[in-house]
Enzyme design. Sequence first.
Site, short mmCIF file in Angstrom:
data_model
loop_
_atom_site.label_atom_id
_atom_site.label_comp_id
_atom_site.label_asym_id
_atom_site.label_seq_id
_atom_site.Cartn_x
_atom_site.Cartn_y
_atom_site.Cartn_z
N SER A 168 2.09 -3.53 15.62
CA SER A 168 1.66 -2.60 14.57
C SER A 168 1.39 -3.34 13.25
O SER A 168 1.94 -4.41 12.99
CB SER A 168 2.73 -1.55 14.31
OG SER A 168 3.08 -0.90 15.50
N1 SAH Z 1 6.98 -2.19 18.62
C1 SAH Z 1 5.95 -3.08 19.09
C2 SAH Z 1 4.62 -2.36 19.21
C3 SAH Z 1 4.11 -2.54 20.56
S1 SAH Z 1 2.79 -1.48 21.05
C4 SAH Z 1 5.88 -4.35 18.28
O1 SAH Z 1 6.59 -4.45 17.25
O2 SAH Z 1 5.16 -5.26 18.66
C5 SAH Z 1 3.66 -0.30 22.05
C6 SAH Z 1 4.32 -0.82 23.28
O3 SAH Z 1 4.83 0.31 23.97
C7 SAH Z 1 3.41 -1.53 24.28
O4 SAH Z 1 3.89 -2.82 24.49
C8 SAH Z 1 3.48 -0.67 25.54
O5 SAH Z 1 3.45 -1.41 26.73
C9 SAH Z 1 4.83 0.03 25.36
N2 SAH Z 1 5.00 1.29 26.10
C10 SAH Z 1 4.10 2.26 26.37
N3 SAH Z 1 4.65 3.26 27.07
C11 SAH Z 1 5.97 2.92 27.25
C12 SAH Z 1 7.07 3.55 27.91
N4 SAH Z 1 6.95 4.72 28.54
N5 SAH Z 1 8.27 2.90 27.89
C13 SAH Z 1 8.42 1.72 27.29
N6 SAH Z 1 7.40 1.06 26.65
C14 SAH Z 1 6.20 1.66 26.63
#
Ligand code: SAH
Length: 234
Positions: free
Chosen positions: A81
């Site tokens: 993000s």
């Molecule tokens: N917090 C992260 C943002 C990553 S983007 C950072 O600081 O980099 C969101 C992430 O959520 C992705 O990696 C995606 O694979 C994950 N995601 C999506 N659906 C999910 C679920 N049901 N359970 C766990 N992770 C999930």
Amino acid sequence: MRLTIIILSLVMLEYVFPQVDKYVTARNNMVKIQITDRGITNVETIKAMRKVPRHLFIPKEYENDAYGDYPVPIGYGQTISQPYIVAYMTEIVRPTEKKKALEIGTGSGYQAAVLAEIVDTVYTIEIIPELASESASRFKKLGYKNIIGKSGDGYNGWPEHAPFDIIIVTAAANEIPKPLIDQLAENGRLVIPVGEPGTVQELMLLVKKNGKIEKSRLTFVRFVPFRRSKNERN
Ligand code: SAH
């Protein structure tokens, strides 16, 4: 010879003190221009954003974009993000040192690291196994002993460690997963982007007071989709 020694010492310095890095200025500028000038005031959040080496959470090829005012690809179609959103979500959940947090969507691990600078323990779940293991090695390398991660579908939360004072969901869902609401502690705060993936979503805040949920709409955001794994679906 002398040059080799200087280079070697610099490399070692960076190894011993990962914070001593060439991005200190970029990071301080990021915090000033993108975070404090835009209204983030929580001291702990600001301190954490100044400290966590964001460039170490980003693939080498995008390293120069690490402190930019936008999300950056982290592989597997996912993104880290934008710094402001990380700061905003951190501030809104009111982190303090005794709190226990759960994050759904570890991704690069950056949001978890920012939280872990402030709270007692961060549990974090990532659905893509490769990202879960990459972030786990980052946490280890950077010395974050208070982050506990696993790979799986975060829809069901992490009942073994519930209740949580803080829950941060960093992927956009059409509905707020009920198990997460159930796992929120009294006075706990949950922040989640709600809406159709691929468009803008609304960032929502849920606060549990006397067992009841108070919901508020915060702002518009754009997150990658919340996915479900077939075998954990319910
Ligand atoms: N917090 C992260 C943002 C990553 S983007 C950072 O600081 O980099 C969101 C992430 O959520 C992705 O990696 C995606 O694979 C994950 N995601 C999506 N659906 C999910 C679920 N049901 N359970 C766990 N992770 C999930």
